[in-house]
Design an enzyme around this catalytic site. Structure first.
Site, PDB file in Angstrom:
ATOM      1  N   GLY A  46       0.842  -1.199   0.000  1.00  0.00           N
ATOM      2  CA  GLY A  46       0.000   0.000   0.000  1.00  0.00           C
ATOM      3  C   GLY A  46       0.865   1.232   0.000  1.00  0.00           C
ATOM      4  O   GLY A  46       2.058   1.174   0.352  1.00  0.00           O
ATOM      5  N   GLN A  51       3.212   9.825   1.522  1.00  0.00           N
ATOM      6  CA  GLN A  51       4.502   9.131   1.634  1.00  0.00           C
ATOM      7  C   GLN A  51       5.465   9.518   0.516  1.00  0.00           C
ATOM      8  O   GLN A  51       6.662   9.297   0.630  1.00  0.00           O
ATOM      9  CB  GLN A  51       4.297   7.610   1.667  1.00  0.00           C
ATOM     10  CG  GLN A  51       3.586   7.150   2.943  1.00  0.00           C
ATOM     11  CD  GLN A  51       3.421   5.660   2.979  1.00  0.00           C
ATOM     12  OE1 GLN A  51       2.474   5.107   2.429  1.00  0.00           O
ATOM     13  NE2 GLN A  51       4.359   4.971   3.625  1.00  0.00           N
ATOM     14  N   CYS A  94       5.776  -0.280   7.645  1.00  0.00           N
ATOM     15  CA  CYS A  94       5.470   0.943   6.903  1.00  0.00           C
ATOM     16  C   CYS A  94       6.708   1.374   6.134  1.00  0.00           C
ATOM     17  O   CYS A  94       7.806   1.399   6.704  1.00  0.00           O
ATOM     18  CB  CYS A  94       5.037   2.053   7.863  1.00  0.00           C
ATOM     19  SG  CYS A  94       4.581   3.580   7.026  1.00  0.00           S
ATOM     20  N   LEU A  95       6.507   1.705   4.858  1.00  0.00           N
ATOM     21  CA  LEU A  95       7.645   2.120   4.034  1.00  0.00           C
ATOM     22  C   LEU A  95       8.273   3.409   4.561  1.00  0.00           C
ATOM     23  O   LEU A  95       9.427   3.697   4.254  1.00  0.00           O
ATOM     24  CB  LEU A  95       7.196   2.300   2.573  1.00  0.00           C
ATOM     25  CG  LEU A  95       6.756   1.016   1.864  1.00  0.00           C
ATOM     26  CD1 LEU A  95       6.105   1.342   0.521  1.00  0.00           C
ATOM     27  CD2 LEU A  95       7.933   0.063   1.682  1.00  0.00           C
ATOM     28  N   HIS A 136      -4.613   1.262   7.508  1.00  0.00           N
ATOM     29  CA  HIS A 136      -3.259   1.818   7.646  1.00  0.00           C
ATOM     30  C   HIS A 136      -3.091   3.021   6.694  1.00  0.00           C
ATOM     31  O   HIS A 136      -2.551   4.052   7.088  1.00  0.00           O
ATOM     32  CB  HIS A 136      -2.248   0.700   7.341  1.00  0.00           C
ATOM     33  CG  HIS A 136      -0.807   1.097   7.303  1.00  0.00           C
ATOM     34  ND1 HIS A 136       0.135   0.580   8.167  1.00  0.00           N
ATOM     35  CD2 HIS A 136      -0.121   1.929   6.480  1.00  0.00           C
ATOM     36  CE1 HIS A 136       1.325   1.092   7.881  1.00  0.00           C
ATOM     37  NE2 HIS A 136       1.203   1.911   6.857  1.00  0.00           N
ATOM     38  N   GLU A 137      -3.590   2.883   5.462  1.00  0.00           N
ATOM     39  CA  GLU A 137      -3.436   3.959   4.467  1.00  0.00           C
ATOM     40  C   GLU A 137      -4.323   5.164   4.803  1.00  0.00           C
ATOM     41  O   GLU A 137      -3.889   6.316   4.663  1.00  0.00           O
ATOM     42  CB  GLU A 137      -3.758   3.446   3.056  1.00  0.00           C
ATOM     43  CG  GLU A 137      -2.928   2.264   2.573  1.00  0.00           C
ATOM     44  CD  GLU A 137      -1.440   2.402   2.781  1.00  0.00           C
ATOM     45  OE1 GLU A 137      -0.935   3.533   2.893  1.00  0.00           O
ATOM     46  OE2 GLU A 137      -0.765   1.364   2.879  1.00  0.00           O
ATOM     47  N   HIS A 140      -2.729   7.285   7.273  1.00  0.00           N
ATOM     48  CA  HIS A 140      -1.719   8.190   6.691  1.00  0.00           C
ATOM     49  C   HIS A 140      -2.358   9.502   6.214  1.00  0.00           C
ATOM     50  O   HIS A 140      -1.786  10.578   6.361  1.00  0.00           O
ATOM     51  CB  HIS A 140      -1.039   7.538   5.487  1.00  0.00           C
ATOM     52  CG  HIS A 140       0.154   6.685   5.805  1.00  0.00           C
ATOM     53  ND1 HIS A 140       1.271   7.159   6.457  1.00  0.00           N
ATOM     54  CD2 HIS A 140       0.416   5.380   5.532  1.00  0.00           C
ATOM     55  CE1 HIS A 140       2.173   6.175   6.567  1.00  0.00           C
ATOM     56  NE2 HIS A 140       1.664   5.079   6.020  1.00  0.00           N
TER      57      HIS A 140
HETATM   58  O1  GNR Z   1       4.025  -2.612   2.607  1.00  0.00           O
HETATM   59  C1  GNR Z   1       3.321  -2.501   3.623  1.00  0.00           C
HETATM   60  N1  GNR Z   1       2.963  -3.601   4.329  1.00  0.00           N
HETATM   61  C2  GNR Z   1       2.026  -3.586   5.328  1.00  0.00           C
HETATM   62  C3  GNR Z   1       1.929  -4.715   6.153  1.00  0.00           C
HETATM   63  C4  GNR Z   1       0.992  -4.764   7.147  1.00  0.00           C
HETATM   64  C5  GNR Z   1       0.125  -3.717   7.341  1.00  0.00           C
HETATM   65  C6  GNR Z   1       0.202  -2.580   6.542  1.00  0.00           C
HETATM   66  C7  GNR Z   1       1.147  -2.527   5.538  1.00  0.00           C
HETATM   67  S1  GNR Z   1       1.230  -1.114   4.516  1.00  0.00           S
HETATM   68  C8  GNR Z   1       2.913  -1.147   4.077  1.00  0.00           C
HETATM   69  C9  GNR Z   1       3.210  -0.063   3.051  1.00  0.00           C
HETATM   70  C10 GNR Z   1       2.961   1.296   3.654  1.00  0.00           C
HETATM   71  O2  GNR Z   1       3.728   1.847   4.389  1.00  0.00           O
HETATM   72  N2  GNR Z   1       1.825   1.859   3.379  1.00  0.00           N
HETATM   73  O3  GNR Z   1       1.517   3.054   3.917  1.00  0.00           O
HETATM   74 NI    NI Z   2       2.600   3.141   5.826  1.00  0.00          NI
END
Ligand code: GNR
Ligand code: NI
Length: 173
Positions: A46, A51, A94-95, A136-137, A140
């Site tokens: 995601g 980001q 999270c990246l 999660h997104e 953000h």
């Molecule tokens: O790549 C991602 N893996 C992930 C694993 C578990 C829960 C959420 C994520 S999102 C993350 C990429 C990211 O930072 N998205 O904002």
């Molecule tokens: Ni993230």
């Protein structure tokens, strides 16, 4: 193909509340394209526009596995319209917080309303990894990181580590 740089903790732009997309323009289409390129290259499942330092309510997701065909999903102005009382726990990453993983508890199922790339209003209900990833997104887009769901002790510990790393990079190490 154009990838963009992913900003990482403690970049304060990660705390911004992103602005809604008013209409689909060439810029929005290019943004989504660059987000997919960046997400697949990273690789991640995601990505939220903030980001790559664009404070706009755009999310890309692809939870398909490596041995499956790609399933790119784009969400414009997504919002959660319903969340289950049942919770589920996933190890998140999270990246923007590279190489840090921790369990987060979130609603197991959610309904999400959003606009597609034709700006048509749509709704999906999801569970499992997709439900976790979309939540999660959307966090953000509201300036919230998954570490904000952890104890202050854990959050402070990881934040300090990234502040220290940023300081070292500045000094050219
Ligand atoms: O790549 C991602 N893996 C992930 C694993 C578990 C829960 C959420 C994520 S999102 C993350 C990429 C990211 O930072 N998205 O904002
Ligand atoms: Ni993230």
């Amino acid at each position: 193909m154009s990838t963009r740089e992913i900003i990482i903790l403690p970049d304060h732009r990660l705390k911004l509340v992103s602005a809604p997309v008013p209409e689909i323009s060439r810029d929005v289409r290019k943004l989504v394209e660059d987000m997919f390129d960046t997400m697949y290259e990273a690789p991640g499942i995601g990505l939220a526009a903030i980001q790559i330092a664009v404070p706009t309510r755009v999310v890309t997701v692809d939870i398909s596995r490596e041995n499956e065909p790609r399933n790119p999903l784009a969400f414009i102005n997504p919002r959660i319209t319903w969340a289950s009382e049942e919770m589920s726990c996933y190890q998140e990453g999270c990246l923007s917080i590279p190489e840090y993983y921790e369990e987060v508890e979130r609603p197991a199922r959610v309904r999400v309303s959003y606009r597609d790339l034709d700006f048509v209003e749509r709704e999906i209900e999801c569970d499992g990894l997709l439900a976790t990833c979309i939540q999660h997104e959307i966090d953000h887009l509201n300036g919230v990181l998954f570490i904000d769901h952890l104890s202050k002790l854990k959050r402070d510990r990881v934040t300090k580590k990234f502040i220290k790393q940023a300081r070292h990079r500045e000094q050219g190490h």
